[in-house]
Design an enzyme around this catalytic site. Structure first.
Site, short mmCIF file in Angstrom:
data_model
loop_
_atom_site.label_atom_id
_atom_site.label_comp_id
_atom_site.label_asym_id
_atom_site.label_seq_id
_atom_site.Cartn_x
_atom_site.Cartn_y
_atom_site.Cartn_z
N CYS A 59 0.85 -1.20 0.00
CA CYS A 59 0.00 0.00 0.00
C CYS A 59 0.89 1.25 0.00
O CYS A 59 1.82 1.34 0.79
CB CYS A 59 -0.91 0.00 1.22
SG CYS A 59 -1.98 1.45 1.28
N CYS A 63 0.71 5.02 6.79
CA CYS A 63 0.08 4.91 8.11
C CYS A 63 1.05 4.17 9.06
O CYS A 63 1.40 3.01 8.81
CB CYS A 63 -1.24 4.14 8.00
SG CYS A 63 -2.28 4.78 6.66
N CYS A 194 -19.14 2.92 8.74
CA CYS A 194 -18.38 2.27 9.82
C CYS A 194 -17.12 3.09 9.98
O CYS A 194 -16.29 3.16 9.07
CB CYS A 194 -18.05 0.82 9.42
SG CYS A 194 -16.91 0.01 10.56
#
Ligand code: SAM
Ligand code: DTB
Ligand code: SF4
Length: 348
Positions: A59, A63, A194
């Site tokens: 990815c 993060c 969510c």
């Protein structure tokens, strides 16, 4: 809106008010959370969602908590997008074990057009099994959210993770506002939201209060609020983050319950390392959903047998689960596993 005898649902929380909840004596906070929980939910039912990583690793985002980021050496094996048939098999197994929602996660910054078509096919397959569908694929445009809605997506997971102030310490490759824009696109497309965060990244109590305040002050509360305890993955910048006091973690759940009365608050990542007593305390604090099944996306989760044993000891039932017999008929041999029978016992 409010139920008789309860506080109204609010969207105007101030930071001092939320900090004051965090600062309450533990018993007072738990009492307040329980009062809200019992007004809006069955306190003995827990919703079960099963996760599947449909595309793992590589990815481009940075993060700091995430083993899937290409920026860190975590030794994670990358996989291409799964085949639709493989996803269906996983979903059948999840249903046979008693899950009611199936969440598909991808290590993407945002989905490419051709990949989104495949995910739409996965959503249709999972939905045809009678499971609720959830996806977490990164940032979405308005058109992409509409495409997912069209495929029948019930929920989209997209976490704010922490306060806007602390966010820059954790992620530099996208902004908080981009996260909020995706949440708005999802909501406007008519998909249930969510959205939650992570406790244990070195954030302050004020950051936790700000995260929950931001969620509560959205025009509409998320239907589902995952509270993750950081899984410290070797190779990520947060591998050595200091452990959070367990009662501070429970407080975050309780404050989420008070601020977001109607939401399902999910006791999410980090359960594998939690003793049963701590998990029970989280349920008492108002958590009423878990990730169910032995894997999260790339890390472990308690196995089904352990969860069902805990449910039986606490006399907790699985919310809205299909009758095991019906699940068995439709899911074939997978449903003959002991898990299916255990699930029926736990619900009894
Ligand atoms: N790439 C998409 C995105 O970031 O929205 C979807 C997948 S991402 C793994 C979903 C969420 O998992 C993150 O927002 C974060 O809250 C949570 N997460 C990831 N790694 C974690 C960890 N090590 N501990 C706890 N939660 C984690
Ligand atoms: C969420 O809040 N937690 C889940 C789900 N949404 C996608 C993910 C947890 C991931 C934990 C680390 C891993 O397994 O890779
Ligand atoms: Fe990528 Fe999502 Fe992990 Fe961030 S949390 S690195 S966006 S998979």
């Amino acid at each position: 809106m409010s139920l008789p005898g309860t506080e109204p649902i609010r969207h105007d929380w101030t930071l001092p008010e939320v900090e004051a909840l965090f600062a309450l004596p533990f018993a007072d906070l738990m009492f307040r959370a329980q009062r809200v929980h019992r007004a809006w939910h069955d306190p003995n039912a827990v919703q079960l969602s099963t996760l599947l990583s449909i595309k793992t690793g590589a990815c481009p985002e940075d993060c700091a908590y995430c083993p899937q980021s290409v920026h860190y050496e975590t030794g994670l094996a990358r996989t291409a997008l799964l085949e639709v048939a493989a996803v269906r098999t996983h979903a059948e197994r999840a249903r046979a074990a008693g899950a009611t929602r199936f969440c598909m996660g991808a290590g993407w910054r945002s989905p490419k057009a051709r990949d989104l078509k495949v995910v739409a096919a996965m959503i249709r397959e999972v939905r045809a099994l009678g499971l609720e569908t959830c996806a977490t694929l990164g940032m979405l445009s308005v058109a992409q959210a509409a495409e997912l809605k069209e495929a029948g997506l019930d929920y989209y997971n997209h976490n704010l993770d922490t306060s806007e102030q602390f966010y820059g310490e954790i992620i530099t490759t996208r902004t908080y506002q981009e996260r909020l824009d995706t949440l708005a696109a999802v909501r406007d497309a008519g998909i249930r939201v969510c959205c939650g965060g992570i406790v244990g990244m070195g954030e302050s109590v004020t950051d936790r209060a700000e995260l929950l305040r931001t969620l509560a002050n959205l025009p509409q509360h998320p239907e589902s609020v995952p509270i993750n305890r950081l899984v410290r993955v070797p190779g990520t910048p947060l591998a050595d983050a200091p452990e959070v006091d367990v009662f501070d973690f429970v407080r975050a759940i309780a404050v989420a319950r008070v601020l977001l009365p109607r939401a399902h608050v999910r006791l999410s990542a980090g359960r594998e390392a939690m003793p049963d007593e701590l998990q029970a305390l989280c349920l008492l604090a108002g958590a009423n959903s878990i990730f169910y099944g032995e894997r999260l996306l790339t890390t472990g989760n308690p196995d089904v047998e352990r969860d069902l044993r805990l449910f039986a000891r606490l006399k907790v039932s699985a919310e809205g689960a299909a009758e095991p017999a019906a699940a068995a008929d439709a899911a074939g041999t997978a449903a003959n596993s002991s898990a299916g029978h255990e699930a029926s016992r736990a619900r009894a």
